[in-house]
Every structure is written in C-alpha cells, then in structure tokens.
Design an enzyme around this catalytic site. Structure first.
Site, PDB file in Angstrom:
ATOM      1  N   GLU A   1      -5.500  -8.165  -0.404  1.00  0.00           N
ATOM      2  CA  GLU A   1      -6.282  -8.138   0.884  1.00  0.00           C
ATOM      3  C   GLU A   1      -7.709  -7.803   0.462  1.00  0.00           C
ATOM      4  OE1 GLU A   1      -4.509  -5.228   3.725  1.00  0.00           O
ATOM      5  OE2 GLU A   1      -2.505  -5.755   3.023  1.00  0.00           O
TER       6      GLU A   1
ATOM      7  N   GLU B   1       0.696  -1.147   0.056  1.00  0.00           N
ATOM      8  CA  GLU B   1      -0.043   0.112   0.023  1.00  0.00           C
ATOM      9  C   GLU B   1       0.976   1.256  -0.018  1.00  0.00           C
ATOM     10  OE1 GLU B   1      -2.892   0.029   3.035  1.00  0.00           O
ATOM     11  OE2 GLU B   1      -4.197  -1.694   1.999  1.00  0.00           O
TER      12      GLU B   1
HETATM   13  O1  AHR Z   1      -5.267  -6.008   6.922  1.00  0.00           O
HETATM   14  C1  AHR Z   1      -5.190  -4.742   7.790  1.00  0.00           C
HETATM   15  C2  AHR Z   1      -4.339  -3.713   7.017  1.00  0.00           C
HETATM   16  O2  AHR Z   1      -5.068  -3.279   6.107  1.00  0.00           O
HETATM   17  C3  AHR Z   1      -2.866  -3.942   6.361  1.00  0.00           C
HETATM   18  O3  AHR Z   1      -2.059  -3.936   7.446  1.00  0.00           O
HETATM   19  C4  AHR Z   1      -2.926  -2.890   5.471  1.00  0.00           C
HETATM   20  O4  AHR Z   1      -2.200  -3.334   4.171  1.00  0.00           O
HETATM   21  C5  AHR Z   1      -4.418  -2.392   5.203  1.00  0.00           C
HETATM   22  O5  AHR Z   1      -4.377  -1.305   5.096  1.00  0.00           O
END
Ligand code: AHR
Length: 502
Positions: A291, A172
């Site tokens: 994610e 990210e």
């Molecule tokens: O999964 C929780 C968080 O969400 C992770 O650390 C990050 O990559 C995202 O913002």
C-alpha cells in the site's frame, strides 16, 4: 542547474519483478460498487463489471491486484461473497462504518481480474478470524476438486481452481484501528501457524506477513524483528505501507518524503538480514510494499463524515482528487522502488479505482484518468527490465526528513529485449530547469531518444470529468543525442520519461 547522470551497463541493481507495478482494490467506498461493478452502467458486461473501467485498467497494465482489503479484510467473512447473489447477507463493515452487500465476492473479482489482465493477490482475515477460515479460503480458491470447499466452488460455477500464488496473512495487524489488532508476539504466532497450514496445502505459495503500517508507528521496527523471528521460515515477503501527506502545502518538504521511504525500506531490509543471520538461514525474505500513495486531500473530512453517518452502502469515501504536484510525488515514489528493486519485489498503488486512486468513475457515467495515472502508467509500461545503479551528480537541498535531497530524482531501467534504456526523472527544483547530461556507457550506440514530459504551471492543477486531460504527458523534441550522451533540459517542477533506443 546542471545535472550529470551516468548509466553503465555493468552497474545494475536487480531484474525488476513486474509486480512492482501492482495495485489494490478494497471493499471500501466506491472502489467496488460503482467503481469496477455497476450492473446498470451503459458499458456493463453481463456480469455487471464496467467495461470502460476494465479498459483503463488494462491500459495501466498492472500485473497483480491485492484484494479484498485493507482494513476491510479484518472483519470479512469470505463465505458471505459466494453462492446465489440474492442469498448473500448484508453485513456491517466495521472498518469503514458502511454496509456491505456482498454482491461482489471472490468469483466476481476473479472474473474481473481476468478481464482486466491482472493476477489476484488475496488477503486472509487474521483479525476477527484465523487459521481455519484462511485454510478453507485457500482450499476454495486453489484446490481442483474432491473436497468440501473446492466442490462448493465448482457448484458455484467455477470448475477450475484459480491457482492464486500470492497470499497476505492479514492486514496492518500492528494498527490499533484494526479489527482484531494484535501484539507482535500474538500476531507472529498466528501468522506462523496459518502459514504452516497453508504450506501444508501447497508449499509453493508465496506468503506475505504484515510489517508496520508506517514507519512512525510506536512499535516500528521492533514489530518487524519480532514478527520475522516468529515467521521467518514460512514467509516470503514482509508487507510495508506508507501514505504521503502535504497538509502544510510545502512542496519541497513533500517531495523530500521519498527519502523517508528509502530509509524505511533500508531499515526493514536490515531487520530482515538481522533475523536471517540470527537463524543462520539461507532463506530470503523480501519486501511487499503493498500500500502506497498520496493520501491527505480528503482524509480529515472523511474521518469526520464517517463518524456521523448511518452505515451507507458504497458512499463517497477517500476520493482524493489528485493534482499536478502529486504527479511529481508518485514519480519519486516509484523511482525509489526501482532503486530498491533488489529488496522490494512487489508494490501496490493504493488503490485503483475511486478510492485514493488513479482512475475515477461517475455512477452511470464517465470514467477518467486522475493526474497520478500518468506517472504510474509510464513506469508500469516502460519501467520493466533491469534497474540501473546510476551515478548522479547534481545540487541538493535540506529538508526536515533528510539533509541532502537531490533536486533531480532519477531512476533508470535497461530492457535488453526491447534494446531500450528508460529514465524517469523528476525535477524537484521549483524555479530552475535541470540541464541534464546523460552519459550512457557500454550499452552500445544510441540510435534515438524520445522525451515525454508532464508539466503544468499550476501545482494544484487537476483532471476532472469535464477536463480529463488537463494534466497529461506530451512528447517533446528537445532531447538530443551527442555521441554516447543525451542532453536535455527539464523545466522546474516537472516529470520526464527519457527513452533511449540502443
Ligand atoms: O487504503 C486505505 C487503508 O489504508 C487500508 O484499508 C488500510 O490497510 C490502510 O490503513
């Protein structure tokens, strides 16, 4: 409500990469400590890993697990997690304002992954560190021996390299919250140079470059265009993330959000094609959706608690307790990935244990399956093979994110080896059953059909340590074969898996 669904043997989307059912473990809250690792737990193995959790992960059958972050990786020194445990430093983790004991590092995680039957997908730190730390880490993990870092791994007890194939170039990096956040141009340059160095070591590795953290980012989708323009020749995947929220408690709006997910995938797919065409390239870049999950139940409380606490080690954090409504959402999200499996090759549920996770644990005690464990489990077990381009005819509704959201969300998978057709169907209608006619064309004769249903009258129903099977799948006998059709009725707000033996 009537729904007619046609599956035809010639209308296929793609062979699904099994890594569509990947997962994610971050050094965050109790994911690692008292999640997978708890040396004093009654089921702990000699290496401190909880056998009860390994058993649940094995059952989930997740082929790949991303590690060690997440936001955590952007200030992580991988060297802190190797060597004798008593000499490892405690560090302040700037992402979650906690203390990191480093009792679990790459060796421990690799042993766990092997025991849990999953491959590692590793992320390098391109936030506080860069190319040099990344290339050393890759050498430590993947080089057989005869060099500084590989020999150190051998000294630390692991003779064979782990041969990790899939590597994330940071996490990210478009997010201002990220340690070492960069502009698209800065990140594109760094990611490209890091990728070149990693490829100089082994050009067969698969590399994932950061796309947007979500599709509401101000820099989306220009971020993807700039980053891909800088890295296109060196990377295999662009990473996307999305979390689903229902603060307003409006089920129909919530369950429409996968339409937004679908558009996000479609847009980034278009950006990939745009950059590819501009470069006259033959190379294919795909999406790693590494994610995704529902995340809102505890989010605001957590943000407040984090601001106030004093660097605790492995605190309760992001421990969303999922409900039955989330089963429907997770089902729709996975269906979207199946329908987009030509471009989404890797996807990781975030996360796996305790932290916004399908598996929960109690320190020193039980482990159990959250509600969302079940749709993930059924898709991971039975959603492998060739994704089908279904023709779906059913009523739809209007939501904020899309004008025509079909009440029936359905995806189909043909497994030629097993001789099965499997459909995952979510009825998004809150008061009407869906009377489904499934027409199966050119697959041969239907021998039998099985219907597995997840249904609860209360959308808020949860699984707890004391009531772990409150929301769980059960088999029904209501699906019937009529020639080459299957007929069944699925109740309002329900999740179904329909499995046809050919
Ligand atoms: O999964 C929780 C968080 O969400 C992770 O650390 C990050 O990559 C995202 O913002």
């Amino acid at each position: 409500m009537d729904a007619r669904v046609t599956a035809h043997a010639r209308y296929t989307i793609a062979d699904i990469d099994k890594r569509l059912y990947g997962s994610f473990l971050e050094h965050l809250g109790r994911a690692i400590y008292t999640g997978i690792y708890e040396p004093d737990h009654p089921t702990a193995l000699p290496n401190g890993m909880r056998q009860d959790v390994i058993d649940l992960v094995r059952e989930l059958d997740t082929p790949v697990c991303r590690y060690p972050g997440g936001n955590f990786v952007s200030a992580y020194n991988w060297e802190d997690g190797i060597g004798p445990k008593e000499s490892r430093p405690t560090r302040l983790d700037l992402a979650w304002r906690t203390s990191e004991s480093n009792q679990v590092g790459i060796h421990e995680f690799a042993e766990w992954a092997e025991a849990a039957g999953t491959e590692m997908m590793l992320a390098v730190n391109l936030g506080s560190r860069g190319l040099d730390a990344a290339r050393n880490f890759v050498e430590y993990v993947n080089h057989p021996g005869g060099s500084q870092w590989s020999d150190l791994r051998r000294q630390n007890g692991r003779a064979q390299p782990w041969n990790v194939k899939l590597w994330c170039l940071g996490n990210e990096m478009d997010g201002p919250w990220q340690v070492g956040h960069k502009s698209a141009a800065e990140y594109g340059h760094l990611a490209n140079e890091t990728a070149k160095a990693i490829r100089a070591f082994d050009d067969k590795l698969e590399l994932v470059v950061c796309g947007s953290s979500h599709s509401d980012m101000a820099t989306y989708p220009q971020w993807e265009a700039t980053v891909l323009d800088a890295t296109y020749d060196q990377v295999d995947y662009i990473s996307l993330h999305m979390y689903f929220e229902n603060y307003e408690k409006k089920t129909s709006e919530f369950l429409a959000l996968p339409e937004k997910l679908d558009r996000y995938i479609g847009t980034v797919s278009g950006v990939i094609d745009f950059v590819k065409a501009g470069k006259r390239s033959k190379r294919d870049v795909k999406i790693s959706f590494d994610e995704w999950n529902v995340w809102y139940h505890e989010r605001k409380n957590d943000a407040k608690r984090m601001r106030e606490w004093d660097w605790p080690h492995a605190p309760v954090l992001l421990e969303d307790i999922y409900n039955f409504e989330d089963v429907l959402q997770v089902g729709c999200i996975i269906n979207t990935f199946i329908r987009r499996s030509d471009i989404v090759r890797v996807a990781c549920i975030a996360q796996l244990v305790n932290v916004i996770a399908p598996i929960m644990t109690e320190p020193g005690g039980a482990s159990w399956r959250q509600t969302i464990y079940h749709p993930f489990h059924l898709a991971s077990r039975y959603g492998r093979g060739t994704a089908l381009q279904l023709d779906v005819d059913c009523a739809s509704y209007t939501a904020d994110v899309a004008d025509a959201v079909p009440y029936l969300d359905i995806a189909g998978v043909h497994d030629g080896d097993a001789g099965t057709l499997t459909f995952f169907a979510i009825n998004r209608h809150g008061s009407e059953s869906a009377n489904i006619k499934l027409c199966v064309e050119r697959f041969g004769n239907i021998r039998s059909v099985e219907h597995t249903l997840i249904k609860h009258d209360d959308l808020e129903a949860r699984n707890t340590k004391d009531n772990p099977d409150n929301v769980a799948p059960r088999k029904t006998t209501d699906a019937v074969v009529e020639g080459n059709d299957v007929r069944l009725s699925v109740p309002p707000y329900s999740y179904s898996m329909i499995r046809i033996q050919l």
